[in-house]
Scaffold this motif. Structure first.
Motif, short mmCIF file in Angstrom:
data_model
loop_
_atom_site.label_atom_id
_atom_site.label_comp_id
_atom_site.label_asym_id
_atom_site.label_seq_id
_atom_site.Cartn_x
_atom_site.Cartn_y
_atom_site.Cartn_z
N UNK A 20 0.82 -1.22 0.00
CA UNK A 20 0.00 0.00 0.00
C UNK A 20 0.85 1.27 0.00
N UNK A 21 0.31 2.31 -0.68
CA UNK A 21 1.10 3.55 -0.83
C UNK A 21 0.27 4.81 -0.65
N UNK A 22 -0.97 4.68 -0.18
CA UNK A 22 -1.90 5.81 -0.19
C UNK A 22 -1.40 7.04 0.53
N UNK A 23 -0.74 6.87 1.67
CA UNK A 23 -0.36 8.02 2.49
C UNK A 23 1.07 8.49 2.27
N UNK A 24 1.72 7.99 1.22
CA UNK A 24 3.05 8.47 0.88
C UNK A 24 2.90 9.68 -0.04
N UNK A 25 3.44 10.80 0.37
CA UNK A 25 3.20 12.08 -0.31
C UNK A 25 3.49 12.00 -1.80
N UNK A 26 2.49 12.32 -2.61
CA UNK A 26 2.65 12.42 -4.05
C UNK A 26 2.45 11.13 -4.82
N UNK A 27 2.35 9.99 -4.12
CA UNK A 27 2.27 8.72 -4.83
C UNK A 27 0.84 8.28 -5.13
N UNK B 42 -3.65 5.98 -10.19
CA UNK B 42 -2.47 5.19 -9.82
C UNK B 42 -2.86 3.97 -9.00
N UNK B 43 -3.83 4.15 -8.12
CA UNK B 43 -4.29 3.02 -7.31
C UNK B 43 -4.91 1.94 -8.19
N UNK B 44 -5.58 2.35 -9.25
CA UNK B 44 -6.17 1.37 -10.17
C UNK B 44 -5.08 0.55 -10.85
N UNK B 45 -3.96 1.18 -11.19
CA UNK B 45 -2.84 0.45 -11.79
C UNK B 45 -2.27 -0.54 -10.79
N UNK B 46 -2.07 -0.10 -9.55
CA UNK B 46 -1.55 -1.00 -8.51
C UNK B 46 -2.48 -2.19 -8.30
N UNK B 47 -3.79 -1.92 -8.26
CA UNK B 47 -4.76 -3.00 -8.06
C UNK B 47 -4.72 -4.01 -9.21
N UNK B 48 -4.62 -3.50 -10.45
CA UNK B 48 -4.59 -4.41 -11.60
C UNK B 48 -3.32 -5.26 -11.59
N UNK B 49 -2.18 -4.64 -11.28
CA UNK B 49 -0.94 -5.40 -11.21
C UNK B 49 -1.02 -6.45 -10.12
N UNK B 50 -1.50 -6.07 -8.95
CA UNK B 50 -1.59 -7.02 -7.84
C UNK B 50 -2.55 -8.15 -8.14
N UNK C 68 0.28 -6.93 -0.15
CA UNK C 68 -0.75 -5.90 -0.23
C UNK C 68 -1.80 -6.12 0.85
N UNK C 69 -2.35 -7.32 0.89
CA UNK C 69 -3.40 -7.62 1.87
C UNK C 69 -2.83 -7.79 3.28
#
Length: 350
Positions: free
Chosen positions: A273-280, A285-293, A309-310
């Motif tokens: 997970x990367x939601x709270x990392x500034x600028x990421x 972008x989250x949709x890309x991460x979800x598809x890759x995962x 991830x989980x």
């Protein structure tokens, strides 16, 4: 050290230098505190028939084996002496272990008195220590990836990166295998960086598949491609292009094919997970991460999968890193998070 044995040798690199590196000499010894070493353990490292060597631009050299009994989890001190300036150093920036620098030749010093000047947490020129002889493990696991593997966020000087904790777990469980950390902070799967190294698809053969005795590679990479996508300047290191899930999946498949081609088992880890990392974070972008995962998790192409991830997600927000494992920036793991990864990876190893 993640492995024991009776002989050691070091590997030195000038991959990114601008001129040949002229090493006057080097020693290796059992470490004590600070820059100190244990009396009676200092060994001269030779290159061919002499103590000196020249590392050509873009090349590496390996020392001759030196007789030194090492037990797994021992700390070793390597001292390099350059009589003349080395020029720009090929180095590992986020080494998380103190390096000491001093003027003059201190290869045979037992104490720390001469090393009261400059220190850093980077490693210079050294790319590995090989162990052989009685007690040396017959194989290795390579942890390959970015700063999560490199250990950023874990306690400096404590050897609590996830590959270190994995090595300790394997040792306690009686599994005779060493662990090699091939993580580089800031590294990307698809793009080179003047600050964060060659792209993972380029360096995979050199940094993972060429390690002595490699049997399994654990791949955890992609978060920097996704999170920094679209940056006009990636932390002072140039523009960062946007990537798609198909781009990343194709690159992961390339790594898998490369490993299988040489008979190496490969374990895939989902991107953390990367939601709270500034600028990421953004919805796109989250949709890309979800598809890759989703592909890593269910594609059936990795020999085994570790679903970080989980495992690391906040129970109240699956896109965010859970607080007990957060080093404080929303992306990098503290010691507890690194331990959790190590335990998950150990279960995926044969």
């Amino acid at each position: 050290m993640h492995a024991g044995g009776t002989q050691v040798r070091i590997r030195l690199s000038n991959a990114y230098g601008s001129a040949p590196v002229r090493l006057t000499g080097a020693t290796i010894a059992q470490s004590t505190t600070g820059a100190g070493v244990q009396p009676g353990t200092v060994r001269v490292l030779r290159f061919g028939h002499g103590e000196q060597t020249v590392v050509p631009v873009g090349r590496s050299v390996v020392s001759e084996p030196a007789a030194l009994r090492v037990t797994a989890l021992d700390a070793l001190a390597i001292t390099l002496y350059f009589k003349t300036p080395s020029g720009p150093a090929t180095f590992h920036q986020d080494g998380l272990t103190t390096t000491y620098r001093a003027d003059g030749d201190h290869r045979y010093d037992l104490g720390s008195a001469s090393f009261r000047g400059e220190t850093s947490h980077s490693r210079y020129f050294i790319t590995g220590v090989d162990v052989s002889g009685a007690g040396a493990p017959p194989g290795a696991v390579v942890a390959f990836g970015d700063s999560i593997t490199d250990g950023h966020g874990s306690t400096a000087g404590a050897d609590n990166r996830y590959p270190d904790q994995l090595a300790e777990l394997l040792l306690r469980s009686g599994r005779h295998v060493s662990v090699v950390n091939a993580g580089i902070g800031g590294n990307k799967l698809l793009a080179d960086s003047p600050c964060y190294g060659e792209r993972a698809v380029t360096r995979f053969d050199r940094d993972a598949l060429s390690q002595p005795g490699v049997r399994t590679v654990v791949v955890l990479v992609g978060v920097n491609d996704i999170g920094a996508g679209g940056y006009p300047d990636y932390f002072g290191c140039g523009a960062s292009r946007e990537v798609s899930a198909p781009d990343l999946i194709a690159a992961h498949r390339q790594l898998i094919r490369s490993a299988h081609r040489v008979g190496v088992r490969v374990v895939g880890a989902t991107v953390t997970p990367m939601k709270n990392f500034t600028g990421y974070y953004s919805a796109e972008k989250e949709a890309v991460r979800d598809q890759l995962n989703s592909w890593i998790r269910g594609g059936g192409e990795y020999d085994a999968v570790v679903d970080l991830d989980r495992l690391l997600a906040d129970p109240k927000d699956a896109d965010a890193l859970a607080a007990p494992f957060d080093s404080g920036d929303g992306l990098h793991l503290n010691d507890a998070g690194a331990d959790l990864i190590a335990r998950a990876v150990s279960r995926a190893l044969r």
